[in-house]
Design an enzyme around this catalytic site. Structure first.
Site, PDB file in Angstrom:
ATOM      1  N   ARG A  67       0.835  -1.207   0.000  1.00 49.73           N
ATOM      2  CA  ARG A  67       0.000   0.000   0.000  1.00 49.73           C
ATOM      3  C   ARG A  67       0.864   1.248   0.000  1.00 49.73           C
ATOM      4  O   ARG A  67       0.564   2.238  -0.634  1.00 49.73           O
ATOM      5  CB  ARG A  67      -0.868   0.030   1.265  1.00 49.73           C
ATOM      6  CG  ARG A  67      -2.201  -0.616   1.138  1.00 49.73           C
ATOM      7  CD  ARG A  67      -2.900  -0.593   2.464  1.00 49.73           C
ATOM      8  NE  ARG A  67      -2.029  -1.074   3.540  1.00 49.73           N
ATOM      9  CZ  ARG A  67      -2.445  -1.498   4.707  1.00 49.73           C
ATOM     10  NH1 ARG A  67      -3.718  -1.495   4.985  1.00 49.73           N
ATOM     11  NH2 ARG A  67      -1.586  -1.934   5.629  1.00 49.73           N
ATOM     12  N   GLU A 150       0.681 -23.849   3.063  1.00 43.16           N
ATOM     13  CA  GLU A 150       1.144 -24.413   4.344  1.00 43.16           C
ATOM     14  C   GLU A 150       1.098 -23.392   5.482  1.00 43.16           C
ATOM     15  O   GLU A 150       0.777 -23.724   6.634  1.00 43.16           O
ATOM     16  CB  GLU A 150       2.582 -24.942   4.181  1.00 43.16           C
ATOM     17  CG  GLU A 150       3.138 -25.654   5.380  1.00 43.16           C
ATOM     18  CD  GLU A 150       2.347 -26.905   5.741  1.00 43.16           C
ATOM     19  OE1 GLU A 150       2.399 -27.877   4.995  1.00 43.16           O
ATOM     20  OE2 GLU A 150       1.655 -26.889   6.777  1.00 43.16           O
ATOM     21  N   GLY A 155       1.237 -21.494  11.489  1.00 46.09           N
ATOM     22  CA  GLY A 155       2.547 -20.878  11.227  1.00 46.09           C
ATOM     23  C   GLY A 155       3.565 -21.828  10.634  1.00 46.09           C
ATOM     24  O   GLY A 155       3.377 -22.335   9.519  1.00 46.09           O
ATOM     25  N   ILE A 157       4.445 -24.795  11.504  1.00 46.60           N
ATOM     26  CA  ILE A 157       4.249 -26.253  11.668  1.00 46.60           C
ATOM     27  C   ILE A 157       3.791 -26.871  10.352  1.00 46.60           C
ATOM     28  O   ILE A 157       2.794 -26.432   9.773  1.00 46.60           O
ATOM     29  CB  ILE A 157       3.174 -26.552  12.742  1.00 46.60           C
ATOM     30  CG1 ILE A 157       3.522 -25.901  14.073  1.00 46.60           C
ATOM     31  CG2 ILE A 157       2.988 -28.053  12.905  1.00 46.60           C
ATOM     32  CD1 ILE A 157       2.434 -26.053  15.128  1.00 46.60           C
ATOM     33  N   GLY A 208       4.029  -9.225  16.505  1.00 45.31           N
ATOM     34  CA  GLY A 208       3.683  -9.642  15.130  1.00 45.31           C
ATOM     35  C   GLY A 208       2.857 -10.904  15.063  1.00 45.31           C
ATOM     36  O   GLY A 208       2.725 -11.506  14.003  1.00 45.31           O
ATOM     37  N   LYS A 226      -8.925 -21.648  10.305  1.00 42.87           N
ATOM     38  CA  LYS A 226      -7.931 -22.733  10.262  1.00 42.87           C
ATOM     39  C   LYS A 226      -8.605 -24.089  10.468  1.00 42.87           C
ATOM     40  O   LYS A 226      -8.250 -25.080   9.822  1.00 42.87           O
ATOM     41  CB  LYS A 226      -6.861 -22.490  11.320  1.00 42.87           C
ATOM     42  CG  LYS A 226      -5.983 -21.280  10.998  1.00 42.87           C
ATOM     43  CD  LYS A 226      -5.187 -20.854  12.209  1.00 42.87           C
ATOM     44  CE  LYS A 226      -4.250 -19.703  11.890  1.00 42.87           C
ATOM     45  NZ  LYS A 226      -3.683 -19.073  13.098  1.00 42.87           N
ATOM     46  N   GLY A 330       4.067 -15.245  13.791  1.00 40.07           N
ATOM     47  CA  GLY A 330       5.291 -14.430  13.729  1.00 40.07           C
ATOM     48  C   GLY A 330       5.898 -14.473  12.338  1.00 40.07           C
ATOM     49  O   GLY A 330       5.714 -15.455  11.593  1.00 40.07           O
TER      50      GLY A 330
HETATM   51  P1  NDP Z   1       0.604  -7.289   7.657  1.00 40.31           P
HETATM   52  O1  NDP Z   1      -0.604  -6.483   7.964  1.00 40.31           O
HETATM   53  O2  NDP Z   1       1.788  -7.179   8.540  1.00 40.31           O
HETATM   54  O3  NDP Z   1       1.088  -6.999   6.160  1.00 40.31           O
HETATM   55  C1  NDP Z   1       0.189  -6.838   5.102  1.00 40.31           C
HETATM   56  C2  NDP Z   1       0.949  -6.355   3.883  1.00 40.31           C
HETATM   57  O4  NDP Z   1       0.051  -6.261   2.804  1.00 40.31           O
HETATM   58  C3  NDP Z   1       1.587  -4.984   4.043  1.00 40.31           C
HETATM   59  O5  NDP Z   1       2.847  -4.965   3.440  1.00 40.31           O
HETATM   60  C4  NDP Z   1       0.641  -4.045   3.283  1.00 40.31           C
HETATM   61  O6  NDP Z   1       1.285  -2.938   2.691  1.00 40.31           O
HETATM   62  C5  NDP Z   1       0.164  -4.955   2.198  1.00 40.31           C
HETATM   63  N1  NDP Z   1      -1.150  -4.581   1.690  1.00 40.31           N
HETATM   64  C6  NDP Z   1      -2.285  -4.395   2.388  1.00 40.31           C
HETATM   65  N2  NDP Z   1      -3.307  -4.085   1.570  1.00 40.31           N
HETATM   66  C7  NDP Z   1      -2.778  -4.064   0.318  1.00 40.31           C
HETATM   67  C8  NDP Z   1      -3.315  -3.815  -0.966  1.00 40.31           C
HETATM   68  N3  NDP Z   1      -4.595  -3.496  -1.117  1.00 40.31           N
HETATM   69  N4  NDP Z   1      -2.490  -3.908  -2.035  1.00 40.31           N
HETATM   70  C9  NDP Z   1      -1.185  -4.220  -1.878  1.00 40.31           C
HETATM   71  N5  NDP Z   1      -0.628  -4.472  -0.679  1.00 40.31           N
HETATM   72  C10 NDP Z   1      -1.419  -4.397   0.397  1.00 40.31           C
HETATM   73  O7  NDP Z   1       0.079  -8.808   7.598  1.00 40.31           O
HETATM   74  P2  NDP Z   1       0.885 -10.133   7.989  1.00 40.31           P
HETATM   75  O8  NDP Z   1       2.190 -10.146   7.303  1.00 40.31           O
HETATM   76  O9  NDP Z   1       0.840 -10.342   9.453  1.00 40.31           O
HETATM   77  O10 NDP Z   1      -0.074 -11.260   7.380  1.00 40.31           O
HETATM   78  C11 NDP Z   1      -0.124 -11.512   6.012  1.00 40.31           C
HETATM   79  C12 NDP Z   1      -0.901 -12.799   5.769  1.00 40.31           C
HETATM   80  O11 NDP Z   1      -0.252 -13.871   6.429  1.00 40.31           O
HETATM   81  C13 NDP Z   1      -2.331 -12.794   6.288  1.00 40.31           C
HETATM   82  O12 NDP Z   1      -3.147 -13.564   5.436  1.00 40.31           O
HETATM   83  C14 NDP Z   1      -2.213 -13.477   7.635  1.00 40.31           C
HETATM   84  O13 NDP Z   1      -3.424 -14.087   8.058  1.00 40.31           O
HETATM   85  C15 NDP Z   1      -1.167 -14.523   7.306  1.00 40.31           C
HETATM   86  N6  NDP Z   1      -0.426 -15.035   8.436  1.00 40.31           N
HETATM   87  C16 NDP Z   1       0.163 -14.177   9.315  1.00 40.31           C
HETATM   88  C17 NDP Z   1       0.901 -14.680  10.368  1.00 40.31           C
HETATM   89  C18 NDP Z   1       1.549 -13.785  11.360  1.00 40.31           C
HETATM   90  O14 NDP Z   1       2.074 -14.316  12.360  1.00 40.31           O
HETATM   91  N7  NDP Z   1       1.554 -12.470  11.178  1.00 40.31           N
HETATM   92  C19 NDP Z   1       1.047 -16.113  10.560  1.00 40.31           C
HETATM   93  C20 NDP Z   1       0.403 -16.926   9.551  1.00 40.31           C
HETATM   94  C21 NDP Z   1      -0.307 -16.388   8.534  1.00 40.31           C
HETATM   95  P3  NDP Z   1       2.041  -1.804   3.578  1.00 40.31           P
HETATM   96  O15 NDP Z   1       3.283  -2.461   4.085  1.00 40.31           O
HETATM   97  O16 NDP Z   1       2.321  -0.730   2.616  1.00 40.31           O
HETATM   98  O17 NDP Z   1       1.080  -1.471   4.665  1.00 40.31           O
HETATM   99  N1  HSE Z   2      -2.817 -14.174  14.131  1.00 42.08           N
HETATM  100  C1  HSE Z   2      -2.464 -15.538  13.948  1.00 42.08           C
HETATM  101  C2  HSE Z   2      -2.176 -16.172  15.290  1.00 42.08           C
HETATM  102  C3  HSE Z   2      -1.248 -15.621  13.068  1.00 42.08           C
HETATM  103  O1  HSE Z   2      -2.087 -15.450  16.277  1.00 42.08           O
HETATM  104  O2  HSE Z   2      -2.061 -17.378  15.341  1.00 42.08           O
HETATM  105  C4  HSE Z   2      -0.946 -17.032  12.672  1.00 42.08           C
HETATM  106  O3  HSE Z   2      -1.877 -17.524  11.796  1.00 42.08           O
END
Ligand code: NDP
Ligand code: HSE
Length: 454
Positions: A67, A150, A155, A157, A208, A226, A330
């Site tokens: 974004r 996966e 996460g 696992i 995170g 999940k 994370g």
């Molecule tokens: P974040 O909110 O940290 O990151 C989201 C990213 O997507 C950011 O870089 C953001 O941009 C970008 N973004 C958001 N909207 C748009 C858009 N419309 N167009 C382009 N880019 C966009 O999320 P996470 O990294 O925590 O999570 C990402 C995915 O991974 C999710 O599906 C989550 O459920 C999954 N997940 C997360 C885990 C975790 O521990 N965090 C664990 C397992 C799965 P910008 O940087 O500019 O804001």
């Molecule tokens: N928000 C999720 C959690 C990230 O706390 O388990 C991993 O999917």
């Protein structure tokens, strides 16, 4: 109904065929560069040589959609960043797309565009898979490309691949897990340190673990998504997030945690996916999928899962009981799972093959929560008068719910009754609680929680 567990190798696409020497890098587009995406990008850059050796071709990161493209992203070339995610995924030279934006849209439209463009997709997006996985699977099938996920459950696992591939010859009867790191972190700190809910959630966000909107974590939506994914794979049945009975942890109080402790239990947010026995009426086996806080014995292996760790128990007919344990949230742990998928789909692409697609041939009925059998723990504030115990016991008997233990603690003119039931249908248990609330001698029902994991 179609069985599509293993698809034939894909027809080589024109850009594969145009590189018969096998030297052309596989081009990777990354959607999202937040907690997970930034780690994926870092690993792609730092481990480029090893990844090339493992895949047999270089993996070249050609663009990152975000974004805020002008944000400081240390170690990454600013020229890679774009806000035009659609243009990135429809580039004719992109082979592999990693989606770590999260949420339903624009992630769904971008993944579909990527698949239609002939790219294989790796996603961590459980919310989308649980809401509309069938559409994504169908698009991957149609375009003969891979859809791997996966990182969407638990996460780091490895649990998707074991269910989708390693155990696909077995009959899985139950999958029980702690699959949300944020809520496990919060409940663990409430139990071990007496910490408050809000401050612990803020810490989980800082580390995170939490979703962009932490309501998804604390209200159980993330774990329900999940559970839907796990149940779909385990039981070869399409289960969506909407099919999952769900309760979050926002109503779990310090007194629930203390009550659990008194009976040798700990409170965890559990996901339970179960295959029923064969019913006598020949209607076929059903599945139940639920996510809720539960008291589990401190001797149970899931009770020892602390912090943001996750664990998944799989019970199957031939293999018996298997336990998968590790970091459930994370950036770095999740990126490990994403990279594992990326290497796999890259290898498939080099070989002109695709991995498994959707398997939903069993199409079992998903039973409502009322049909599930479980046990309840109840705390009641009652008037300490003659006959109160008998009137309370009568309500249980009228609903055909058998009491396992009952304890009374005197408190002046009142008393606390703590009741633990035997197994009964959830509908009967909840009707019992309603009837207890109507009893004149019951001042309050202060805690009601299911007890799992005998
Ligand atoms: P974040 O909110 O940290 O990151 C989201 C990213 O997507 C950011 O870089 C953001 O941009 C970008 N973004 C958001 N909207 C748009 C858009 N419309 N167009 C382009 N880019 C966009 O999320 P996470 O990294 O925590 O999570 C990402 C995915 O991974 C999710 O599906 C989550 O459920 C999954 N997940 C997360 C885990 C975790 O521990 N965090 C664990 C397992 C799965 P910008 O940087 O500019 O804001
Ligand atoms: N928000 C999720 C959690 C990230 O706390 O388990 C991993 O999917």
């Amino acid at each position: 109904m179609t069985v599509t567990d293993v698809r034939p190798p894909a027809e080589p696409r024109s850009r594969q065929a145009s590189s018969p020497d096998g030297s052309r890098p596989l081009k990777v587009a990354l959607l999202g560069c937040g907690t997970v995406g930034s780690e994926v990008a870092r690993l792609l850059v730092e481990q480029a040589d090893d990844l090339r050796a493992r895949v047999g071709r270089p993996l070249e990161l050609v663009g990152i959609a975000v974004r805020r493209p002008n944000r400081e992203r240390p170690g990454l070339d600013p020229a890679l960043f774009t806000t035009d995610a659609h243009a990135l995924v429809t580039r004719p030279d992109v082979d592999l797309v990693v989606e770590v934006i999260g949420g339903l849209e624009p992630a769904r439209a971008l993944i579909l565009a990527a698949l239609a463009n002939g790219a294989s997709v790796v996603t961590a997006n459980k919310a989308l898979l649980a809401a509309d996985g069938a559409t994504l699977y169908a698009a991957a099938e149609e375009h003969a490309v891979d859809l791997y996920f996966e990182a969407a459950v638990a996460g780091a696992i490895p649990i998707i691949r074991p269910l989708r591939e390693s155990l696909v010859g077995d009959e899985i009867t139950a999958v029980t897990g702690i699959v949300n790191g944020t809520t496990n972190f919060i409940l663990d700190k409430m139990d071990t340190e007496g910490a408050g809910f809000a401050e612990t959630l803020a810490l989980a966000q800082e580390l995170g673990y939490a979703e962009a909107d932490p309501t998804a974590d604390v209200e159980g939506f993330d774990a329900a998504a999940k559970a839907a994914i796990l149940a779909s794979l385990a039981f070869h049945t399409r289960v969506t997030g909407a099919d999952v009975y769900r309760e979050g942890i926002t109503d779990v109080s310090a007194s629930d945690i203390a009550s659990a402790r008194e009976i040798g239990c700990v409170v965890k947010l559990v996901a339970l996916c179960q295959l029923s026995e064969e019913p006598e009426d020949g209607s076929g086996r059903s599945v139940s999928v639920r996510v809720h806080p539960a008291m589990i014995p401190r001797t149970h292996p899931l009770a020892a899962v602390g912090g943001a760790y996750n664990a998944v128990f799989v019970e199957s007919r031939s293999a018996g009981r298997l336990m998968f344990y590790g970091p459930g949230a994370g950036g770095s742990p999740t990126a490990s799972a994403v990279l594992g998928d990326l290497v796999t789909v890259a290898r498939n692409r080099v070989r002109g093959a695709v991995g498994p697609g959707e398997s939903s041939y069993a199409a079992r009925r998903v039973s409502p929560i009322g049909e599930v059998t479980t046990r309840y723990h109840l705390s009641l504030e009652v008037a300490d008068v003659a006959g109160v115990l008998a009137s309370v016991a009568q309500v249980f008997a009228e609903h055909d719910v058998s009491i396992q233990t009952v304890r009374q603690n005197g408190r002046g003119a009142d008393a606390q009754l703590v009741v633990v039931t035997h197994r009964a249908r959830d509908a009967a248990l909840s009707a019992t609680v309603e009837a207890l609330r109507d009893l004149a001698s019951v001042r309050d029902v202060t805690s009601v929680m299911r007890v799992e994991g005998e």
